[in-house]
Scaffold this motif. Structure first.
Motif, PDB file in Angstrom:
ATOM      1  N   THR A  43       0.892  -1.441  -0.088  1.00 37.18           N
ATOM      2  CA  THR A  43      -0.131  -0.047   0.158  1.00 37.18           C
ATOM      3  C   THR A  43       0.922   0.881   0.105  1.00 37.18           C
ATOM      4  O   THR A  43       2.065   1.197   0.417  1.00 37.18           O
ATOM      5  CB  THR A  43      -0.965  -0.016   1.220  1.00 37.18           C
ATOM      6  OG1 THR A  43      -1.847   0.916   1.158  1.00 37.18           O
ATOM      7  CG2 THR A  43      -0.126   0.083   2.478  1.00 37.18           C
ATOM      8  N   GLU A  44       0.318   2.324  -0.401  1.00 38.37           N
ATOM      9  CA  GLU A  44       0.887   3.778  -0.173  1.00 38.37           C
ATOM     10  C   GLU A  44       0.295   4.453   0.874  1.00 38.37           C
ATOM     11  O   GLU A  44      -0.765   4.521   0.817  1.00 38.37           O
ATOM     12  CB  GLU A  44       0.997   4.413  -1.914  1.00 38.37           C
ATOM     13  CG  GLU A  44       1.853   3.395  -2.663  1.00 38.37           C
ATOM     14  CD  GLU A  44       1.995   4.120  -3.977  1.00 38.37           C
ATOM     15  OE1 GLU A  44       1.259   5.338  -4.120  1.00 38.37           O
ATOM     16  OE2 GLU A  44       2.954   3.868  -4.921  1.00 38.37           O
ATOM     17  N   ILE A  45       1.163   5.383   1.558  1.00 41.30           N
ATOM     18  CA  ILE A  45       0.615   6.193   2.675  1.00 41.30           C
ATOM     19  C   ILE A  45       1.171   7.393   2.271  1.00 41.30           C
ATOM     20  O   ILE A  45       2.473   7.615   1.935  1.00 41.30           O
ATOM     21  CB  ILE A  45       1.135   5.814   3.894  1.00 41.30           C
ATOM     22  CG1 ILE A  45       0.824   4.229   4.266  1.00 41.30           C
ATOM     23  CG2 ILE A  45       0.503   6.826   5.019  1.00 41.30           C
ATOM     24  CD1 ILE A  45       1.433   3.798   5.567  1.00 41.30           C
ATOM     25  N   THR A  46       0.250   8.575   2.112  1.00 45.03           N
ATOM     26  CA  THR A  46       0.668   9.899   1.846  1.00 45.03           C
ATOM     27  C   THR A  46       0.117  10.747   3.087  1.00 45.03           C
ATOM     28  O   THR A  46      -0.697  10.718   3.394  1.00 45.03           O
ATOM     29  CB  THR A  46      -0.111  10.376   0.368  1.00 45.03           C
ATOM     30  OG1 THR A  46       0.346   9.421  -0.513  1.00 45.03           O
ATOM     31  CG2 THR A  46       0.561  11.673   0.065  1.00 45.03           C
ATOM     32  N   GLU A  47       1.378  11.456   3.400  1.00 42.91           N
ATOM     33  CA  GLU A  47       1.304  12.302   4.536  1.00 42.91           C
ATOM     34  C   GLU A  47       2.199  13.659   4.255  1.00 42.91           C
ATOM     35  O   GLU A  47       3.363  13.369   3.775  1.00 42.91           O
ATOM     36  CB  GLU A  47       1.801  11.662   5.924  1.00 42.91           C
ATOM     37  CG  GLU A  47       1.226  12.405   7.034  1.00 42.91           C
ATOM     38  CD  GLU A  47       1.332  11.725   8.368  1.00 42.91           C
ATOM     39  OE1 GLU A  47       2.168  12.480   9.185  1.00 42.91           O
ATOM     40  OE2 GLU A  47       1.169  10.508   8.472  1.00 42.91           O
ATOM     41  N   GLY A  49       2.169  15.255   1.707  1.00 42.62           N
ATOM     42  CA  GLY A  49       2.601  15.385   0.293  1.00 42.62           C
ATOM     43  C   GLY A  49       3.832  14.349   0.056  1.00 42.62           C
ATOM     44  O   GLY A  49       4.456  14.304  -1.086  1.00 42.62           O
ATOM     45  N   ILE A  50       4.268  13.547   1.156  1.00 41.20           N
ATOM     46  CA  ILE A  50       5.059  12.491   0.924  1.00 41.20           C
ATOM     47  C   ILE A  50       4.573  11.245   0.758  1.00 41.20           C
ATOM     48  O   ILE A  50       3.774  10.987   1.792  1.00 41.20           O
ATOM     49  CB  ILE A  50       6.167  12.658   2.037  1.00 41.20           C
ATOM     50  CG1 ILE A  50       6.899  14.047   1.981  1.00 41.20           C
ATOM     51  CG2 ILE A  50       7.278  11.478   1.797  1.00 41.20           C
ATOM     52  CD1 ILE A  50       7.768  14.315   3.210  1.00 41.20           C
ATOM     53  N   THR A  51       4.786  10.598  -0.329  1.00 40.33           N
ATOM     54  CA  THR A  51       4.084   9.258  -0.472  1.00 40.33           C
ATOM     55  C   THR A  51       5.377   8.042  -0.124  1.00 40.33           C
ATOM     56  O   THR A  51       6.289   8.061  -0.597  1.00 40.33           O
ATOM     57  CB  THR A  51       3.628   9.082  -1.756  1.00 40.33           C
ATOM     58  OG1 THR A  51       2.752   9.914  -2.193  1.00 40.33           O
ATOM     59  CG2 THR A  51       3.028   7.561  -2.031  1.00 40.33           C
ATOM     60  N   VAL A  52       4.803   7.330   0.737  1.00 37.29           N
ATOM     61  CA  VAL A  52       5.842   6.228   1.108  1.00 37.29           C
ATOM     62  C   VAL A  52       5.182   4.866   0.818  1.00 37.29           C
ATOM     63  O   VAL A  52       4.016   4.567   1.368  1.00 37.29           O
ATOM     64  CB  VAL A  52       6.268   6.394   2.682  1.00 37.29           C
ATOM     65  CG1 VAL A  52       7.079   5.178   3.143  1.00 37.29           C
ATOM     66  CG2 VAL A  52       6.808   7.607   2.916  1.00 37.29           C
ATOM     67  N   SER A  53       5.994   3.782   0.398  1.00 37.60           N
ATOM     68  CA  SER A  53       5.372   2.589   0.408  1.00 37.60           C
ATOM     69  C   SER A  53       5.316   1.759   1.336  1.00 37.60           C
ATOM     70  O   SER A  53       6.291   1.961   2.314  1.00 37.60           O
ATOM     71  CB  SER A  53       6.099   1.548  -0.718  1.00 37.60           C
ATOM     72  OG  SER A  53       6.058   2.252  -1.973  1.00 37.60           O
ATOM     73  N   SER A  54       4.319   0.980   1.926  1.00 35.65           N
ATOM     74  CA  SER A  54       4.320   0.316   3.147  1.00 35.65           C
ATOM     75  C   SER A  54       3.658  -1.057   2.780  1.00 35.65           C
ATOM     76  O   SER A  54       3.127  -1.584   1.770  1.00 35.65           O
ATOM     77  CB  SER A  54       3.495   0.996   4.272  1.00 35.65           C
ATOM     78  OG  SER A  54       3.247   0.203   5.255  1.00 35.65           O
TER      79      SER A  54
END
Length: 118
Positions: A43-47, A49-54
């Motif tokens: 999944t991708e988490i955006t917080e 303006g930064i998107t991180v794969s998780s």
């Protein structure tokens, strides 16, 4: 040649890869044993303006096995608990995974959130 997805594809996978799990439906609080296949879900988490794969924890379970236990996706799985591999999880969401034979011959993917051990 007719293909039976349940017996020719799913059942062998569950025999080889399945783990016994204890499912406690939200509506009855009566634990039952089911067979699951643990799967990681990317999944991708955006917080900010930064998107991180998780990776989220998930498990697949056969619809036919739940039906045999009179457990329905709509009524019994939301906020139910399931335990396997030494951990206990809340079921936070479910996704149908039908086969070409339909939803009743497929699986349900359980999206999980680990319950903190105390």
């Amino acid at each position: 040649m007719t293909i039976n997805w349940q017996t020719q594809f799913l059942d062998p996978q569950y025999s080889a890869l399945g783990k016994t799990a204890t499912l406690t439906p939200a509506t009855t609080d009566v634990p039952v044993d089911v067979t699951v296949i643990p799967v990681p879900v990317q999944t991708e988490i955006t917080e900010s303006g930064i998107t991180v794969s998780s990776v989220k924890s998930a498990a697949d379970v056969r619809v036919s096995e739940l039906a045999a236990l009179n457990i329905s996706r709509e009524d019994d799985l939301d906020q139910a608990e399931i335990a396997f591999n030494g951990k206990t999880w809340n079921i936070t969401a479910t996704l149908p995974r039908p086969t070409p034979d339909g939803e009743s011959a497929g699986e349900i993917r359980l999206i999980l959130s680990e319950i903190d051990a105390e």
